[in-house]
Design an enzyme around this catalytic site. Structure first.
Site, PDB file in Angstrom:
ATOM      1  N   ASP A 200      20.302  19.703 -10.713  1.00  8.72           N
ATOM      2  CA  ASP A 200      21.731  18.777  -9.421  1.00  8.72           C
ATOM      3  C   ASP A 200      21.293  19.838  -8.641  1.00  8.72           C
ATOM      4  O   ASP A 200      20.412  20.135  -7.242  1.00  8.72           O
ATOM      5  CB  ASP A 200      22.725  20.538 -10.587  1.00  8.72           C
ATOM      6  N   HIS A 238      28.110  22.169  -7.358  1.00  8.00           N
ATOM      7  CA  HIS A 238      28.365  21.232  -8.591  1.00  8.00           C
ATOM      8  C   HIS A 238      27.629  22.086  -9.180  1.00  8.00           C
ATOM      9  O   HIS A 238      28.303  22.000 -10.739  1.00  8.00           O
ATOM     10  CB  HIS A 238      27.688  19.711  -7.999  1.00  8.00           C
ATOM     11  N   SER A 412      30.870  14.515 -14.538  1.00 13.68           N
ATOM     12  CA  SER A 412      30.244  15.267 -14.215  1.00 13.68           C
ATOM     13  C   SER A 412      30.347  16.523 -15.118  1.00 13.68           C
ATOM     14  O   SER A 412      29.505  17.375 -15.163  1.00 13.68           O
ATOM     15  CB  SER A 412      30.087  16.004 -12.725  1.00 13.68           C
TER      16      SER A 412
END
Ligand code: NAG
Ligand code: NAG
Length: 851
Positions: A200, A238, A412
């Site tokens: 990520d 994220h 996600s």
């Protein structure tokens, strides 16, 4: 100053001594890249010849940097860029690639030049940007404290202040809709001993909610080329949020992870463009200790892209499932994508389409399909994330010492929930293979929204939906089933030779010729799987089906593709995509379906390709091939799949005859015959194929030995083939008897599974584009409006900067994300959104800190 030769030598020594240190070795930290000053190349080297990697590099005029991740025969090379005064790269001929093509030419003149034989392939590395799959933020209400959650917290001593708001763990309003891990925690199953890797944009290992569960050894930063994956950019939250879902520590900070005693590593690749070499290394990073790779990103979800991982990355994924986790296989988990409202489908994404990945889509707080979550026949399961109720997004850890967020979402956030569940299962059964995990998904997933007309029964009588896959994951059911799971036998496959229609061909540059003209009613082509093929390939239970399609169309989005099995089960592989105006058709694109899992593959499979928009735009169905993947009947005869160069797009059709590639990575000794096509087309003359009925027939396997034999094999292989041939005749006799019995059993199973054939008729729709029921009624936020606007009109995103071509999609989207045009799938909140909100009024708080 020391010469570059010195450094090259040093690097080479380090690389070689590292690799020599066998399995117990520490991971070699990748060297820093400098894309500004150097061009990078990947060299595929043949170590069996007496030519070193250094010799190859010298001949190409490049220096050796290091081995590519865990891919044994692949090396990263670089050469200095020629730059002008103002630092712009001077556009000259690529010296390394020129040297390579000169070598190839010379090789033609002087036969068997060992140098050019040792250089199996050279390709330049182009940094690319992958796109995160979060959704736009929404407003927050503080929920009342919850009673069921309070009880569980008390019982388990959970002091995390936001635990009661983590509805995906304890859902007071819809108790049938939660991950359902808490009963496992009561049993002491918390993921202990399992490492998951967040591939990520970084992982804030200094967060008090993650520090204790952080695995530094399995972490690396491929963007900034340092060891630890510290989030650096303003929107690098994220990976940290996803990590919190899996392994947020049970303490006094934020909430808890699903597997709160498991460990998380971070491999940072999304904070800037990276090359295929680095992506390949990232997907195999520390792959003996790391069990699961959580990937909430992919090609752009704009409803126009069709992108697959390059051959190098495909090799890394194959290497992961074959050699990772000491041969049990890395578990790759990919988010299905957030492009549903843009008409995107996960079958246009080569990662989610991969048989090696578990593709995960979203369901929301009420178990409903969120407007963004992509469906397709490759979609395996779904789990909880954001959706129609903007107060019910995923509550998790955020970047910062003790920061939390209540606004994590998109597919996600679904993928890491699945990862957490798999971590719990692997604690109980670390011996399960990557395919066992997929079987458990198929077997334990549960139907949601049974009224949704996207559900259909598979031949096994199991409900399947493009939107939800086999349904919602239930952690408790998954782990309990895992506890008693009998590991499946090794993998086997049947690869049916490509069929051409009307002499259709395509070359490596993507130029099509011939093929059958498409119309609204479509063109069908049929391919038969025979008993002999099943026997010949040691094949037992069907799992994945992959279909390669060669089709030419001047507007790709008009094309629909549907596969029908011998039992009448239909997989829509591509539904029309309003925004996809691409003119390059399907150059051997590989679709995947899990909908035929467990089905008896014997009989005729039909592929129908149709043009759903009759206008000036037209095309032809040029050809197709199909592979069935499943389990081996006789585990002792199982082989390991090897990738061929024809596994990379565009694939010439008919593909070049496969030349046997020496397989240095295979673990299984090649005492069985070498891999070959199970069938050949009955005629070498394309014109002789029966196309009058648009149906091409295949002959059975007997021809295959000849076909492969004529293709420059060595005597050894010939001998093995002859041996296999006679063994095959005997097998055929036994097999025929066996299959009669098997067929009877299958038929019985199908009946018992209350299998109902899908009603006839022209169209089986994916319902992906029918949003009326899923669309959040109170779509009042600005972000949602943007999405719906985008949905109505074909040019979806990035059209504003129209000068950027199809192949620069990743970079383009990244730029758009920050220029704020249509932040459809960029992570939230983007700077642009934030500034717009600042300009337009009081800003919603999208995250809240603990204290
Ligand atoms: C893998 O785990 C072993 C045992 O805990 C450890 O010795 C080794 O350093 C680890 N390797 C990596 C790359 O994390
Ligand atoms: C696709 O087919 C059309 C018409 O059949 C033809 O004009 C066009 O050249 C073909 N495209 C390619 C790339 O071959």
């Amino acid at each position: 100053m020391r010469s570059p030769i010195f450094f090259t030598g040093l690097l080479l020594c380090v690389a070689i001594s590292t690799s020599a240190a066998s399995s117990a070795r520490q991971i070699a930290r990748p060297a820093k890249r400098s894309y500004d000053t150097h061009s990078y190349y990947v060299l595929e080297h043949d170590p069996t010849l007496d030519v070193s990697v250094q010799d190859c590099a010298d001949a190409l005029g490049a220096e050796v940097v290091e081995r590519v991740g865990e891919l044994y025969d692949h090396w990263l090379l670089r050469s200095q860029k020629i730059v002008s005064d103002n630092n712009a790269e001077i556009d000259t001929e690529d010296a390394v690639l020129s040297a390579y093509s000169r070598l190839l030419q010379d090789h033609g003149l002087h036969k068997r030049d060992p140098l050019s034989l040792a250089i199996k392939h050279v390709a330049r590395q182009v940094p690319r940007q992958r796109v995160k799959r979060a959704t736009p933020p929404a407003s927050i209400d503080d929920s009342d404290s919850q009673s069921l959650a309070r009880d569980i917290a008390q019982r388990l001593g959970i002091a995390d202040p936001l635990f009661q708001d983590q509805w995906h763990l304890v859902n007071e309003d819809f108790p049938e809709h939660m991950v359902n891990a808490t009963p496992l925690w009561d049993m002491g199953i918390t993921g202990e001993g399992i490492i998951s890797c967040l591939v990520d944009d970084g992982l804030d290992y200094e967060s008090e909610d993650l520090a204790e569960n952080f695995d530094a050894a399995g972490s690396h930063d491929f963007n900034d080329h340092v060891n630890l994956p510290k989030p650096m950019l303003f929107d690098d939250h994220h990976g940290t949020r996803c990590a919190g879902q899996i392994a947020a520590v049970k303490n006094a900070v934020c909430g808890v992870g699903i597997a709160y005693k498991s460990k998380v590593a971070g491999v940072r690749i999304l904070s800037g463009p990276i090359t295929d070499v680095d992506e390949a290394a990232a997907l195999n990073y520390a792959y003996q200790n790391t069990s699961i790779y959580s990937c909430s990103w992919g090609p752009s979800d704009d409803g126009r892209s069709m992108e697959e991982p390059s051959l190098l990355i495909q090799k890394a994924m194959l290497n992961g499932v074959q050699n990772g986790r000491n041969g049990k296989g890395s578990v790759f988990v990919f988010a299905s994508g957030n492009g549903a409202s843009a008409g995107d489908q996960c079958n246009f994404d080569g990662y989610t389409n991969s048989i090696y990945s578990v593709t995960v889509s979203s369901i929301d707080y009420k178990g409903e399909h969120p407007y963004y979550s992509e469906g397709c026949a490759a979609n395996m399961v779904s789990t909880y994330s954001s959706g129609s109720n903007h107060n019910k997004q995923i509550v998790t850890t955020d970047i910062g010492k003790d920061k939390c967020t209540r606004s994590h979402g998109g597919t996600s956030a679904a993928a890491p929930n699945a990862v957490g569940i798999f971590a719990l299962a692997l604690q109980v059964r670390p011996d399960l293979s990557w395919r066992d995990i997929q079987y458990l998904c198929v077997r334990t997933a549960q139907i949601v929204n049974p009224g949704d007309n996207d559900w259909e029964l598979t031949a096994m009588g199991q409900p399947y939906s493009y939107k939800y896959g086999f349904g919602r994951l239930d952690a408790y059911d998954f782990v309990i089933a895992a506890r008693d799971w009998e590991p499946v036998k090794p993998q086997a496959w049947i690869e049916a030779s490509p069929l051409q229609l009307r002499g259709g061909t395509m070359d490596a540059d993507g130029n099509f010729a011939g093929g059958e003209g498409l119309g609204k009613h479509g063109v069908e082509s049929t391919l038969e799987i025979t008993r002999a093929m099943i026997e010949e390939n040691n094949f037992e239970v069907l799992e994945h089906v992959t279909v390669r399609l060669w089709a030419n169309h001047s507007r790709r989005g008009d094309v629909e593709v549907m596969l029908t099995s011998p039992n009448g089960i239909r997989s829509v592989l591509a539904e029309k995509r309003k925004g996809d105006k691409d003119k390059n058709g399907f150059p051997g694109w590989r679709f995947m379906s899990v909908k035929h899992w467990g089905e008896n593959p014997l009989g005729k499979w039909t592929l129908k390709v149709s043009d759903q928009n009759e206008n000036d735009e037209s095309g032809t169905f040029v050809g197709w091939s199909m592979s069935l993947w499943g389990s081996a009947k006789d585990a002792s005869k199982a082989k390991q799949y090897t990738l061929k160069s024809s596994d990379e797009l565009p694939i010439p059709f008919p593909p070049p005859n496969p030349t046997p590639i020496p397989d240095s990575t295979a673990v299984v000794p090649s005492t069985t015959k070498s891999y070959q096509k199970p069938t050949v087309v009955s005629s070498t003359e394309p014109g002789e194929i029966d196309i009058a009925s648009s149906t091409a027939q295949l002959t059975t396997a007997e021809h295959s030995s000849e076909a492969v034999e004529g293709n420059g094999m060595d005597d050894n292989t010939r001998f093995l083939l002859a041996l296999a041939g006679s063994a095959f005749s005997i097998l055929l006799l036994c097999g025929a008897a066996f299959l009669v019995v098997r067929q009877m059993r299958w038929n019985r199973a199908a009946r018992q599974g209350s299998y109902t054939p899908v009603a006839g008729g022209e169209e089986v729709r994916m319902h992906l584009l029918e949003h009326d029921t899923e669309r959040p009624v109170s779509a009042s936020t600005r972000q949602s409006d943007v999405i719906y606007d985008a949905e109505e009109e074909a040019p979806i995103m990035g059209v504003a900067s129209g000068q950027i071509g199809f192949h620069s999609e990743f970079l383009q989207d990244d730029e758009l994300g920050s220029s704020g045009d249509l932040p459809l799938y960029s992570d939230e909140p983007s700077a642009a959104q934030a500034s717009r909100e600042d300009a337009e009024g009081p800003r919603r708080s999208s995250s809240s800190s603990k204290s």
